[in-house]
Design a protein around this motif. Structure first.
Motif, short mmCIF file in Angstrom:
data_model
loop_
_atom_site.label_atom_id
_atom_site.label_comp_id
_atom_site.label_asym_id
_atom_site.label_seq_id
_atom_site.Cartn_x
_atom_site.Cartn_y
_atom_site.Cartn_z
N ALA A 198 -8.80 -39.38 -2.84
CA ALA A 198 -9.67 -40.54 -2.62
C ALA A 198 -10.32 -40.95 -3.93
N SER A 199 -10.38 -42.25 -4.14
CA SER A 199 -11.05 -42.82 -5.30
C SER A 199 -12.17 -43.74 -4.84
N MET A 200 -13.37 -43.52 -5.37
CA MET A 200 -14.51 -44.39 -5.11
C MET A 200 -14.87 -45.10 -6.41
N GLY B 278 -16.86 -51.38 -4.36
CA GLY B 278 -17.81 -52.43 -4.03
C GLY B 278 -17.39 -53.76 -4.64
N THR B 279 -17.63 -54.84 -3.92
CA THR B 279 -17.20 -56.15 -4.39
C THR B 279 -18.02 -56.65 -5.58
N GLU B 280 -19.16 -56.02 -5.85
CA GLU B 280 -19.97 -56.38 -7.03
C GLU B 280 -19.75 -55.40 -8.19
N ASP B 281 -18.83 -54.49 -8.05
CA ASP B 281 -18.55 -53.49 -9.07
C ASP B 281 -17.78 -54.13 -10.23
N PHE B 282 -18.10 -53.72 -11.47
CA PHE B 282 -17.38 -54.27 -12.62
C PHE B 282 -15.92 -53.83 -12.65
N LEU B 283 -15.56 -52.81 -11.84
CA LEU B 283 -14.18 -52.35 -11.76
C LEU B 283 -13.44 -52.92 -10.54
N TYR B 284 -14.04 -53.88 -9.86
CA TYR B 284 -13.46 -54.42 -8.63
C TYR B 284 -12.07 -55.02 -8.88
N HIS C 133 -21.75 -50.29 -8.81
CA HIS C 133 -21.34 -49.03 -9.41
C HIS C 133 -22.56 -48.11 -9.44
N ASP C 134 -22.96 -47.59 -8.26
CA ASP C 134 -24.21 -46.84 -8.21
C ASP C 134 -24.16 -45.80 -7.09
N TRP C 135 -25.17 -44.92 -7.11
CA TRP C 135 -25.18 -43.78 -6.20
C TRP C 135 -25.50 -44.14 -4.76
N ALA C 136 -26.15 -45.25 -4.51
CA ALA C 136 -26.34 -45.70 -3.14
C ALA C 136 -24.99 -45.95 -2.49
#
Length: 264
Positions: free
Chosen positions: A147-149, A211-217, A243-246
Motif C-alpha cells: 500500500a502507498s499513501m 489526497g486531491t490537494e497533495d502536491f504528488l496527486y 500531504h500531512d499526518w491528519a
C-alpha cells in the motif's frame, strides 16, 4: 500489544541502526481498547515505511497505529532507512539490500514472524509509498500486498523535474540514484509495472491512495493509469486531503482494513 524499540548492527549498511516493532500478545480488554486472544505466532507482518523527513518512530508518534492493530494479530515492523528512497545509493549505504533481504531475516531471528508470502505486507507514506511499491514489484515472491499513501510514485519523470530548482533535493537525488537518475531502471516504478505484467509468478495486490490537494496527486494519477493500462491489480482511492499526518492517520486505518489478513 508489545511495543519494542531495537538497535542492532547491520552488516549490509555497516552501521548501527534502529527499528520500532509492534508485536501482538494475548491481553484482556483495556480502557478504550478491545482485548486480544492472538496465538504465540508466527505472526503476519506489515513492514511500515517512513517518509523523507521521518524515522522509524514516526508512525508511533504521529498516528495511533498501535491501537489500530491491537486486535488484528498483526506484527508491524518500522525500520530506519534515512533519506535513501529504499535504494542501494550511488553515494551512500545499500538500503535496498538492507530492507529487502537483511531486515526480514533479522526480524525473524528476533521475533516469531511468519515467512510465508501470504503473511507479509508492506506499506508506506510519500518516500515510503515509493519504497513499498518497489518492494512488492521487485519481490512479488516475498510480499503478497503493498500500500502507498501519498506516494512519490513517478520520481523518474515528473518529480525530478518539479524539484530540479531545489539544489538540496537535486543533490539528494544524485546521491541516491546517480547522475543518470532512475528512469528505465529497477528503481523506476513505471518500468517495474511493465516488467511485472510480463513475468510469470504471483502478482502483488496493490492499494494506492492520495489526497486531491497533495502536491504528488498528479504523479499518483500517472501511476494509477499505468496500472490500469497494464492490468496489474490495483485498488485506488482518492479523497480531499494534503500531504500531512491528519490524512495518513486516517488512511492507515483503510490500509489495515484492506490487507488480506486471515481473520479466521
Amino acid at each position: 500489544m508489545a511495543f519494542i524499540q531495537c538497535r542492532f548492527f547491520s552488516e549490509v549498511l555497516g552501521l548501527s541502526t534502529s527499528m520500532s516493532v509492534i508485536l501482538p500478545e494475548p491481553a484482556p480488554s483495556q480502557i478504550g481498547m478491545p482485548g486480544s486472544s492472538v496465538t504465540s505466532g508466527p505472526y503476519p507482518t506489515l513492514y511500515l515505511l517512513h517518509g523523507m523527513s521521518d524515522d522509524d518512530s514516526t508512525w508511533i508518534r504521529r498516528t495511533s497505529i498501535e491501537r489500530y492493530v491491537s486486535n488484528l494479530g498483526l506484527a508491524v515492523v518500522m525500520p530506519q532507512c534515512d533519506l535513501s528512497f529504499y535504494t542501494d545509493m550511488a553515494e551512500g549505504s545499500r538500503y535496498w539490500t538492507f530492507v529487502s533481504e537483511e531486515l526480514p531475516r533479522i526480524c525473524r531471528s528476533f521475533f516469531p514472524l511468519s515467512d510465508r508470502r501470504e503473511d507479509n505486507f508492506v506499506a508506506g507514506l510519500s518516500m515510503g509509498g515509493y519504497g513499498a511499491f518497489k518492494l512488492a514489484l521487485r519481490k512479488p515472491e516475498q510480499f503478497s500486498a503493498a500500500a502507498s499513501m501519498s506516494g512519490a510514485l513517478n520520481i523518474s519523470r515528473n518529480l525530478v523535474d518539479e524539484v530540479r530548482g531545489d539544489r538540496d533535493i537535486t543533490s539528494l537525488f544524485k546521491r541516491v540514484f546517480g547522475t543518470e537518475g532512475p528512469a528505465g531502471t529497477n528503481n523506476d516504478l513505471l518500468t517495474l509495472i511493465d516488467e511485472a505484467v510480463h513475468q510469470d509468478g504471483p502478482k502483488p495486490l496493490l492499494y494506492q491512495c492520495c489526497g486531491t490537494e497533495d502536491f504528488l496527486y498528479n504523479d499518483n494519477l500517472i501511476f494509477r493509469d499505468a496500472c490500469s493500462a497494464s492490468g496489474l491489480p490495483l485498488t485506488y482511492n482518492e479523497s480531499p486531503g494534503s500531504h500531512d499526518w491528519a490524512y495518513w492517520d486516517a488512511k492507515i486505518q483503510d490500509v489495515l482494513a484492506w490487507l488480506p489478513l486471515n481473520k479466521n
